[in-house]
Design a protein around this motif. Structure first.
Motif, PDB file in Angstrom:
ATOM      1  N   ALA A 145      -1.708   0.618 -21.377  1.00  6.00           N
ATOM      2  CA  ALA A 145      -0.727   0.326 -20.326  1.00  6.00           C
ATOM      3  C   ALA A 145      -0.423   1.582 -19.517  1.00  6.00           C
ATOM      4  N   SER A 146      -0.249   2.707 -20.233  1.00  7.37           N
ATOM      5  CA  SER A 146       0.049   3.973 -19.562  1.00  7.37           C
ATOM      6  C   SER A 146      -1.137   4.414 -18.698  1.00  7.37           C
ATOM      7  N   ASP A 147      -2.341   4.206 -19.223  1.00  6.82           N
ATOM      8  CA  ASP A 147      -3.562   4.560 -18.483  1.00  6.82           C
ATOM      9  C   ASP A 147      -3.654   3.750 -17.196  1.00  6.82           C
ATOM     10  N   THR A 148      -3.361   2.440 -17.298  1.00  3.78           N
ATOM     11  CA  THR A 148      -3.418   1.577 -16.123  1.00  3.78           C
ATOM     12  C   THR A 148      -2.369   2.002 -15.093  1.00  3.78           C
ATOM     13  N   LEU A 149      -1.163   2.270 -15.600  1.00  2.60           N
ATOM     14  CA  LEU A 149      -0.067   2.693 -14.720  1.00  2.60           C
ATOM     15  C   LEU A 149      -0.471   3.924 -13.909  1.00  2.60           C
ATOM     16  N   LEU A 150      -1.047   4.923 -14.590  1.00  2.94           N
ATOM     17  CA  LEU A 150      -1.422   6.166 -13.909  1.00  2.94           C
ATOM     18  C   LEU A 150      -2.633   5.969 -13.001  1.00  2.94           C
ATOM     19  N   THR A 151      -3.594   5.161 -13.454  1.00  2.00           N
ATOM     20  CA  THR A 151      -4.802   4.943 -12.652  1.00  2.00           C
ATOM     21  C   THR A 151      -4.459   4.262 -11.331  1.00  2.00           C
ATOM     22  N   LEU A 152      -3.487   3.338 -11.380  1.00  2.00           N
ATOM     23  CA  LEU A 152      -3.142   2.581 -10.173  1.00  2.00           C
ATOM     24  C   LEU A 152      -2.146   3.322  -9.282  1.00  2.00           C
ATOM     25  N   ALA A 153      -1.507   4.365  -9.809  1.00  2.00           N
ATOM     26  CA  ALA A 153      -0.485   5.057  -9.018  1.00  2.00           C
ATOM     27  C   ALA A 153      -1.133   5.737  -7.816  1.00  2.00           C
ATOM     28  N   PRO A 154      -0.669   5.409  -6.607  1.00  2.00           N
ATOM     29  CA  PRO A 154      -1.271   6.019  -5.421  1.00  2.00           C
ATOM     30  C   PRO A 154      -0.824   7.475  -5.270  1.00  2.00           C
ATOM     31  N   ALA A 155      -1.619   8.257  -4.532  1.00  2.00           N
ATOM     32  CA  ALA A 155      -1.187   9.618  -4.198  1.00  2.00           C
ATOM     33  C   ALA A 155      -0.022   9.498  -3.224  1.00  2.00           C
ATOM     34  N   ILE A 156       0.991  10.321  -3.410  1.00  2.00           N
ATOM     35  CA  ILE A 156       2.134  10.285  -2.495  1.00  2.00           C
ATOM     36  C   ILE A 156       1.781  11.125  -1.271  1.00  2.00           C
ATOM     37  N   PRO A 157       1.796  10.482  -0.077  1.00  2.00           N
ATOM     38  CA  PRO A 157       1.341  11.210   1.117  1.00  2.00           C
ATOM     39  C   PRO A 157       2.296  12.336   1.498  1.00  2.00           C
ATOM     40  N   ALA A 158       1.739  13.380   2.093  1.00  2.28           N
ATOM     41  CA  ALA A 158       2.569  14.489   2.579  1.00  2.28           C
ATOM     42  C   ALA A 158       3.523  13.952   3.641  1.00  2.28           C
ATOM     43  N   PRO A 159       4.755  14.452   3.672  1.00  3.89           N
ATOM     44  CA  PRO A 159       5.724  13.959   4.661  1.00  3.89           C
ATOM     45  C   PRO A 159       5.245  14.229   6.085  1.00  3.89           C
ATOM     46  N   VAL A 160       5.792  13.458   7.030  1.00  2.00           N
ATOM     47  CA  VAL A 160       5.430  13.630   8.443  1.00  2.00           C
ATOM     48  C   VAL A 160       5.743  15.066   8.872  1.00  2.00           C
ATOM     49  N   GLY A 161       4.798  15.678   9.577  1.00  2.00           N
ATOM     50  CA  GLY A 161       5.024  17.025  10.099  1.00  2.00           C
ATOM     51  C   GLY A 161       4.782  18.137   9.092  1.00  2.00           C
TER      52      GLY A 161
END
Ligand SMILES: [Zn+2]
Lengths: 210, 180
Positions: free
Chosen positions: B45-61
């Protein structure tokens, strides 16, 4: 010669415009890395900028036969580890009640579409679990899951041998699974939504004890 | 019973399928060990959670802010370099001025030839040029920096009245020469 190679070469000669292109290319991977390590948006923003600045001043030490990406990751993850280690010392000596970086992970979910709320809760859950890991284990997990690096590449970024990275990841994965088990047990015992399970004080104590 | 080897197999299975013999041994153990089964389920479950977690995009600017910070830091470094050159140069000028003065004192006894005078003068001019260069570098870096950071240009403007004020007070405080 690829665009990236040209930008690196020009940046090395002092061309800041060329380095700006590299920042544009790698801003999201580096920001995600610092966010996953630190768990707070403002801290992550500042740390990611500092990591790029460090990379610029150390460009002369970059070996162009190696991957630029892993070199950059190495600088950013070491910067975060240094930052957290220094800060932990300060916290312990000042005996402050609660580091703000864990509060952010526990913040109320954003209002808005349901999917965004679920995503926010998952991010908070992940950050809560990551915060239970030692700093080096955390870095290895981030490299493994968000950048899909091989054990060899993780060893290059984090330092140490491949077998050391293997056992580090093994230990970290068990710890993450145990965090999940703990949370579920607490949830069934107290019958409360899992988001409210770990008071920040508890995370802090864990961080401080390590 | 030692469960650690089964834990090893469970995490190894997240990266690549286990060899059939290991897989069979692990399945047999999971069938009878509640703790390992719970852990294995949580690992997945933990593996799936991390695998599916998207990269958090850098803030605007973000990229623009990082580049501006880089430019600011670079001109600050140039300014410090220029300032240090200026300081070293000033000391050198002072040292070189003292030398001809001492020479002049010596000349009270024996007049210097044109050659010795020129020899003393050339390094003096060299150092003056270096000091000018250092000052120029520091000044342009400061102006550069103020162009990027409004707060620096505000600070520069604020120093003007401050200098005026300082001159005024200095003038007031210094002892007046009384002429009668
Ligand atoms: Zn077992």
């Amino acid at each position: 010669m690829s665009d990236e190679t040209i930008w690196i070469k020009r940046a090395r000669a002092g061309d800041q415009e060329a380095f700006a292109r590299l920042i544009e290319t790698y801003q999201t991977p580096i920001y995600n890395l610092t966010y996953r390590m630190l768990g707070d948006a403002a801290e992550a923003d500042d740390a990611a900028q500092e990591a790029f600045l460090r990379a610029y001043t150390r460009l002369s030490t970059y070996d162009s036969r190696r991957s630029f990406k892993t070199w950059l990751f190495s600088i950013a993850s070491h910067y975060c580890i240094d930052l957290l280690r220094r800060r932990r010392l300060t916290w312990l000596s000042l005996d402050e009640p609660l580091p703000s970086i864990y509060v952010a992970a526990l913040a109320e979910p954003n209002p808005g579409p349901e999917e965004q709320t679920v995503r926010g809760e998952q991010t908070a859950l992940i950050q809560r679990h990551l915060a239970r890991l030692s700093l080096e284990d955390r870095a290895a997990i981030v490299m493994r899951y968000w950048y899909d690096l091989s054990y060899e590449e993780i060893a290059e970024v984090c330092g140490g041998t491949v077998s050391a990275i293997k056992s580090r990841l093994h230990r970290a994965r068990l710890a993450l699974a145990e965090a999940l088990v703990d949370e579920r047990r607490d949830a069934s015992r107290r019958d409360v939504p899992s988001e409210r399970l770990h008071p920040p004080e508890r995370l802090y104590r864990m961080e401080a004890m390590r | 019973m030692n469960h650690a080897p089964f834990h090893e197999m469970m995490t190894a299975a997240l990266d690549a399928p286990l060899p059939p013999a290991d897989r069979a041994a692990l399945d047999a153990h999971l069938a009878e060990c509640d703790d390992c089964r719970e852990l294995c389920e949580a690992l997945n479950a933990s593996d799936t959670l991390l695998t599916l977690a998207p990269a958090i995009p850098a803030p605007v600017g973000f990229a623009e802010r990082a580049s501006a910070r880089l430019a600011g830091r670079a001109s600050l470094a140039r300014m410090i370099g220029g300032g240090m050159m200026l300081a070293v140069g000033t000391v050198a000028v002072a040292a070189l001025t003292i030398n001809p003065l001492a020479g002049a004192y010596g000349a009270f006894f024996r007049l210097p030839t044109f050659l010795t005078l020129a020899r003393a003068l050339l390094p003096f001019l060299d150092v003056c040029r270096a000091v000018g260069g250092g000052g120029w570098l520091a000044l342009t870096a400061l102006l550069d920096w103020s162009a990027q950071q409004p707060i620096v240009s505000a600070g520069l403007l604020a120093t003007l009245p401050l200098v005026g004020l300082w001159a005024y007070w200095f003038n007031k405080l210094s002892p007046k020469v009384v002429t009668t």
